[in-house]
Each structure stands twice: as C-alpha cells, then as structure tokens.
Design a protein around this motif. Sequence first.
Motif, short mmCIF file in Angstrom:
data_model
loop_
_atom_site.label_atom_id
_atom_site.label_comp_id
_atom_site.label_asym_id
_atom_site.label_seq_id
_atom_site.Cartn_x
_atom_site.Cartn_y
_atom_site.Cartn_z
N ILE A 192 0.85 -1.20 0.00
CA ILE A 192 0.00 0.00 0.00
C ILE A 192 0.89 1.25 0.00
O ILE A 192 1.69 1.43 0.91
N GLY A 193 0.76 2.09 -1.01
CA GLY A 193 1.59 3.30 -1.09
C GLY A 193 3.00 2.93 -1.53
O GLY A 193 3.97 3.12 -0.81
N THR A 194 3.10 2.42 -2.75
CA THR A 194 4.37 1.82 -3.20
C THR A 194 5.46 2.84 -3.49
O THR A 194 6.65 2.51 -3.47
N GLY B 61 1.11 -3.21 -6.18
CA GLY B 61 1.42 -1.95 -5.49
C GLY B 61 0.31 -0.95 -5.75
O GLY B 61 -0.16 -0.82 -6.88
N THR B 62 -0.10 -0.23 -4.71
CA THR B 62 -1.11 0.81 -4.91
C THR B 62 -0.47 2.17 -4.64
O THR B 62 0.51 2.27 -3.89
N GLU B 63 -1.05 3.20 -5.21
CA GLU B 63 -0.47 4.54 -5.03
C GLU B 63 -1.53 5.59 -5.36
O GLU B 63 -2.32 5.42 -6.28
N LEU C 38 0.66 -2.58 -10.79
CA LEU C 38 0.38 -1.37 -10.01
C LEU C 38 -1.07 -0.95 -10.21
O LEU C 38 -1.68 -1.21 -11.25
N LYS C 39 -1.58 -0.25 -9.19
CA LYS C 39 -2.96 0.20 -9.29
C LYS C 39 -3.07 1.57 -8.61
O LYS C 39 -2.59 1.75 -7.50
N ILE D 135 -8.22 3.04 1.93
CA ILE D 135 -6.86 2.48 1.84
C ILE D 135 -6.89 1.16 1.07
O ILE D 135 -6.08 0.95 0.15
N ILE D 136 -7.84 0.27 1.43
CA ILE D 136 -7.94 -0.99 0.68
C ILE D 136 -9.36 -1.26 0.20
O ILE D 136 -9.57 -2.09 -0.69
#
Length: 484
Positions: free
Chosen positions: A106-108, A128-130, A154-155, A162-163
């Motif tokens: 989370i927050g890559t 990875g999320t951002e 990535l997303k 957050i999720i």
Amino acid sequence: MAMNRFMHPRNIYKTPPDFIQLAKDFSEFSKITKTDVTGKVTIDFKDPQSLRVLTKCLLKKDFNLDVEIPSDRLVPTLPLRLNYILWIEDILAAVEIFTDVKGLDIGTGACAIYPLLAAVKNQWLMYGTETDANSLKVAQENIQKNNLQDLIKLKVNTTSSIIDYLFTENETIYYDFCMCNPPFYSTMMELWESRSPARPPPKNGFTGSPQELITEGGELEFCRKLIAESKKYCYNILIFTSMIGHKFNLAQLIDDLKSDNINYTHTEFCQGRVTRWGLAWTFHDYDLLQLLPPRDKPRKKIQPLVFLLPELPNCTYDLASASNKVKTILDRLGIAYEVVEKRGNTIKIDMVAKVNTWSNQRRKRRQEKRMQEETDVKKMKSNNLELNDIKNGSFEITENTSSQHVQSNAELGVNKVIEKNDEDSNAVRSTESEQEGLLGIQVRAVLKIFKKDNEILLETEFINGTLGKEGLHQIVQFIKNNWK
Ligand SMILES: C[S@@+](CC[C@H](N)C(=O)[O-])C[C@H]1O[C@@H](n2cnc3c(N)ncnc32)[C@H](O)[C@@H]1O
C-alpha cells in the motif's frame, strides 16, 4: 551504524557496504565519495543526492535492479526496507506459506521498492497501490526497466480509502499479506517541527515530498483506518502489516488490536541510528504473538516511575478528580495534552510541552512583576509625554522631561525596571530560548493515572523531547508541588 548488530539476522547490510569496492564498481558512486583524515572512504549522508546515488548503486550491485529515484521523492533506505521484507518472510514461514506468495504494497512510492525487492528476492507476485499519479508513473517505468511486469502490477488509488476500493471492484481477490509504509506526519508543521533546529540534527539527509510524508491524522490515523477497513476484508488478506515510525503510535495501535481481540505481533526494525517498528495482525486463527514473538533489541529493563497522588481537600478521591487536577495543572503550564485512553481504572494522557513553563517559577513571577512595573512606568511616561507635549509643543523637550520623571520614580524605588542585574539578564535569555523552544518539543510523555489498592497513582513514560527525562521529572515535581 550504532544498531546494525540488531538488524534482522538475514539482512545483508548487517555488514556495511564496502565503499571502496562500490567506488571501483560504479563511477557514479566514486564521484560522491571522499576520504577522511584517517583514510576512510565515506560519503556525505546529509546530502540527498549522495543518498540517492548510494541506494541506486546498492540496488544494482546487490539485487541487479536498475532504479530511477526522482530527485523530489523519498530515497528508500535499503537496510530498513529489507528488514521489513525479511520480517514478512518470517511471518509467512510461521503460518507455513512458502509458495505462490501474493502480496499487496500500500503506497508503493516512485521506486516501488518493496515490490521490486520482493519480486527479485523471493519471486512473490506483488501488487502496489499509489495515490500519487507522478510516483505511479515512475514506479511503472522502474518495473518495466527491470522486466518485472509479470510479477508486479500497479494500481492507482483515487479514493479516500486504503484498501476498501480494491475489494468493492472484486470481492474475491485474495492476498497472503499486505505491507505499508504510511506517511508519518499529519501536517507540514509537524513535519517541519520534526526537523526543527531545536532537535539534534539528523544524521541522514532529508528526502521526500509532502504527499509521501503527510496524511490526515498522521500514521496513527492512517493505521487505524487500515485496521478498520481490515475488519471488513478480514478473509481477503491473510496477514495485515504496517510499518510504524513512532513507538508511541505502536503502543496505541497494539492497545486498539488488543481491545478488539485481534491476533497480532510486532517487531523492531533496527538499522543505522534509526529504529522503526512493524505491526502485523490477522483475523485467522493464528496466535501470531506465540508463532513470532516480538523482537526487541535487548535493553536495560527500565522501571517506570510511579508516584502516589494523595487525596485532595474537598474532593472525592477517585480517578476522575485526580485526572482533572492533573489536567488543570497542565493547563496552567500551557502544556498541550490529549486523553488517549480511558479504560476501567486507567486514564492515559499524551502531553507535549513546547515551552519550559515549569522551571524557575519564582524567578518568572518576579520577572513578570517587573515587566508589569515597567509597563506602568512606560504608561506614566507616555501620559507625562502627552501632557508636556501639549504644554511645550516640542517632542524633544518632553522626552527629556519624561526621562527625568523616570529618574524621579527611580529615586522613589521603581528603578528596578531599568537596572539589569545578572539574574535579570538570565531571565531574559531564558525567555529568548523559550521562544526558540517553540520550534520543537521540550518534553513529550505519557502520563498514566490509575487506581490500585484504593490509591491513585501517576506513572510517567518519557517519549521524546530536547529536555530529556530530566524535563519530565521537573514537570512531575511541579505537579507534586501543586497538588493541593
Ligand atoms: C512514506 S511513502 C512510502 C513509499 C514507499 N513504499 C517506501 O517505503 O519508500 C507513502 C506513500 O503512500 C502513498 N499513499 C498515501 N495514501 C495512500 C493511499 N490511501 N493509498 C495508496 N497510497 C497512498 C503516498 O503517495 C506515498 O507514496
């Protein structure tokens, strides 16, 4: 590298990198090295560009990764990032997950540092999320540059969750773990204060953009939100984890998990001079604390300081009255505080003193009295000035007259306002340093007021601050002296 020996046992950076060899291998690195008087090859750790080059070269040398780190983004420190990945390896081993591992970062960030390390080191499939589109773009380029598109996806997160958004789109996705290095700070001010000149200078240069470092409510609220969302998706992620930057927040989050009966464990990530913490929790039937007990660097057992809070006249002897009295005294000292826990027989107060208002109270009262007298004299002086101004029509003449007036007041015993003895100069100096102190934290501590065997007790825990534990002892002494 004071705490390297407490690094994760499998961390390759337990042995510091060989800078001489690195300079031979990378011309880019050799340009930033310098040789000190003892002949030791070193770099300027305070210079963000040097940190960027060091990280890039180590990623290449130790993981064969080609990574671009934008100059306006966080430079990930590898020993810490690796400590976190190694701890996740341990957790997965403890719950007997060894193959086809699927993780969520989370927050890559712009480097996608965790997915890159996890993919090359362990062949984990990483998502990875951002929220930051610019970081996401660079992260995607870094993945492509290393040909890791099959292992890392990535997303973008355009929501305030957050999720949550991941599972509203697809309820059946499943991850073995999630990891997160949340932004630490709640405001620019907090970030700025953490770098204030009132604190000892940091050993390492400062890198990172506001969007990487700041989130509403700081890391505590971010993690609380993650915990809240995790309850909804308790079976979509096996092990939830987060890195925590402040020990105090770790303690609060552990309390939250405990009070919700959620299985958890935690650890300490030690590297260089910096300590961070890891927190993991699960809704599955794993006793994480038992499977992977917390790893803390050995330290002397510090006995908490506990004081008896005696009965007050005309007051019920209970927790509420005692904590109200403590709060009144903190108010009087202008110390900011927040009740962070209220449970059964315990009230915990997080207090932050930014100005030393408790020491030399008598001297300060004297100083205040003198300042009041000075103001009174000035008033008299200006009244006189106005009067004479009207009478004489000349400013200069009236000013002379008024100073004579002060002189005559001095003769009457008000002269202390214009005398400066040593004690006064100290007082003025201390006021100036108090003003400087506004920039940083003098004492941050947790005050625990609790009832035991019909007695109300005060337990103190020093968190941080330039005045150290001594400053906290002085505040406690002030509370004791004013407990009436
Ligand atoms: C402290 S940085 C960590 C970057 C990287 N993981 C590292 O360890 O170097 C935090 C990152 O989280 C991102 N972020 C903040 N809130 C987020 C959210 N709700 N979902 C996804 N990313 C988020 C920020 O943009 C930032 O890049």
